[in-house]
Design an enzyme around this catalytic site. Sequence first.
Site, mmCIF file in Angstrom:
data_model
loop_
_atom_site.group_PDB
_atom_site.id
_atom_site.type_symbol
_atom_site.label_atom_id
_atom_site.label_comp_id
_atom_site.label_asym_id
_atom_site.label_seq_id
_atom_site.Cartn_x
_atom_site.Cartn_y
_atom_site.Cartn_z
ATOM 1 N N LYS A 1 -3.495 4.848 36.516
ATOM 2 C CA LYS A 1 -3.592 5.950 37.482
ATOM 3 C C LYS A 1 -4.029 7.203 36.721
ATOM 4 O O LYS A 1 -3.512 7.504 35.648
ATOM 5 C CB LYS A 1 -2.237 6.212 38.140
ATOM 6 C CG LYS A 1 -1.642 5.037 38.877
ATOM 7 C CD LYS A 1 -2.094 4.885 40.280
ATOM 8 C CE LYS A 1 -1.611 5.952 41.205
ATOM 9 N NZ LYS A 1 -2.206 5.799 42.534
ATOM 10 N N SER A 2 -4.938 7.961 37.306
ATOM 11 C CA SER A 2 -5.451 9.153 36.626
ATOM 12 C C SER A 2 -4.363 10.205 36.417
ATOM 13 O O SER A 2 -4.388 10.938 35.430
ATOM 14 C CB SER A 2 -6.637 9.737 37.384
ATOM 15 O OG SER A 2 -6.258 10.156 38.672
ATOM 16 N N THR A 3 -3.388 10.281 37.312
ATOM 17 C CA THR A 3 -2.307 11.261 37.141
ATOM 18 C C THR A 3 -1.546 10.988 35.848
ATOM 19 O O THR A 3 -1.264 11.913 35.084
ATOM 20 C CB THR A 3 -1.355 11.236 38.352
ATOM 21 O OG1 THR A 3 -2.108 11.551 39.523
ATOM 22 C CG2 THR A 3 -0.225 12.237 38.199
ATOM 23 N N THR B 1 3.786 -7.741 34.095
ATOM 24 C CA THR B 1 4.376 -6.839 33.108
ATOM 25 C C THR B 1 3.373 -5.737 32.805
ATOM 26 O O THR B 1 2.202 -6.002 32.530
ATOM 27 C CB THR B 1 4.772 -7.606 31.832
ATOM 28 O OG1 THR B 1 5.781 -8.564 32.180
ATOM 29 C CG2 THR B 1 5.316 -6.672 30.769
ATOM 30 N N GLU C 1 2.373 -2.318 30.536
ATOM 31 C CA GLU C 1 2.585 -1.705 29.229
ATOM 32 C C GLU C 1 2.244 -0.225 29.318
ATOM 33 O O GLU C 1 1.108 0.125 29.623
ATOM 34 C CB GLU C 1 1.720 -2.395 28.172
ATOM 35 C CG GLU C 1 2.018 -3.883 27.998
ATOM 36 C CD GLU C 1 1.153 -4.808 28.841
ATOM 37 O OE1 GLU C 1 0.126 -4.350 29.388
ATOM 38 O OE2 GLU C 1 1.514 -5.988 28.965
ATOM 39 N N GLN D 1 -3.783 0.433 39.324
ATOM 40 C CA GLN D 1 -4.575 -0.126 40.417
ATOM 41 C C GLN D 1 -5.211 -1.434 39.974
ATOM 42 O O GLN D 1 -5.774 -1.522 38.881
ATOM 43 C CB GLN D 1 -5.670 0.835 40.867
ATOM 44 C CG GLN D 1 -6.451 0.294 42.066
ATOM 45 C CD GLN D 1 -7.519 1.247 42.543
ATOM 46 O OE1 GLN D 1 -8.527 1.424 41.886
ATOM 47 N NE2 GLN D 1 -7.291 1.851 43.702
ATOM 48 N N LYS E 1 4.231 -17.396 36.641
ATOM 49 C CA LYS E 1 5.415 -17.215 37.488
ATOM 50 C C LYS E 1 6.488 -16.345 36.836
ATOM 51 O O LYS E 1 7.677 -16.564 37.017
ATOM 52 C CB LYS E 1 5.974 -18.571 37.914
ATOM 53 C CG LYS E 1 4.982 -19.348 38.767
ATOM 54 C CD LYS E 1 5.555 -20.616 39.312
ATOM 55 C CE LYS E 1 4.485 -21.309 40.151
ATOM 56 N NZ LYS E 1 4.931 -22.562 40.701
ATOM 57 N N GLN E 2 6.046 -15.328 36.087
ATOM 58 C CA GLN E 2 7.022 -14.437 35.458
ATOM 59 C C GLN E 2 7.737 -13.599 36.509
ATOM 60 O O GLN E 2 7.157 -13.196 37.505
ATOM 61 C CB GLN E 2 6.371 -13.569 34.385
ATOM 62 C CG GLN E 2 5.279 -12.651 34.869
ATOM 63 C CD GLN E 2 4.563 -11.939 33.723
ATOM 64 O OE1 GLN E 2 4.803 -12.175 32.557
ATOM 65 N NE2 GLN E 2 3.670 -11.040 34.076
#
Length: 188
Positions: free
Chosen positions: A111-113, A135, A137, A156, A179-180
């Site tokens: 996200k740019s924010t 997951t 990061e 996104q 299937k984590q």
Amino acid sequence: MSIMSDNWIKKMAESKNMISPFVDKQVRARNNQQILSYGLSSYGYDARVSNEFKIFTNTKPSIIDPKKFDQDCLITKISDICIIPPNSFALGTTIEYFKMPRDVIAICIGKSTYARCGIIINVTPLEPECEGHITLEFSNTTPLPAKIYAGEGACQFLFFKGDQPCNTSYLDRYGRYTKQIGVTLPTV
């Protein structure tokens, strides 16, 4: 290979459970407060981060080894807010559960924010027939503590459909993160 529109994403989420829970519009406020947006966008889906975080700490000196990952270098935190120390790193997970079709790959962008605050989000591609919570990061590249908001937009996903289904999918090759559920640590 074409990028897929909001119409296609909505159809796949509702008929094939590709994204669950699925929000069919952009949500930008909650309780009259501005939030980091999430939900369906024109050509992608803004996913939310859950309240489960694993934050790297240096309380136990060690070397980060992806082949022999020592989870003692992490602190688990369940909270609506995650504070990432300066120049540090945290793991989170999406609220949404993804089930990728055999002829589609998704790429995640930040996200740019968050990016404008020095918080970089990385996720490897969601390969064909990948399934599970994803997951996330988070890297705090600043010399100051950084805040992540659970339940709000974090990244996104852009969906690209191939001209035909792949010969070998992530599921076919027994991908290690299939299937984590929740934050999943590195494995080899």
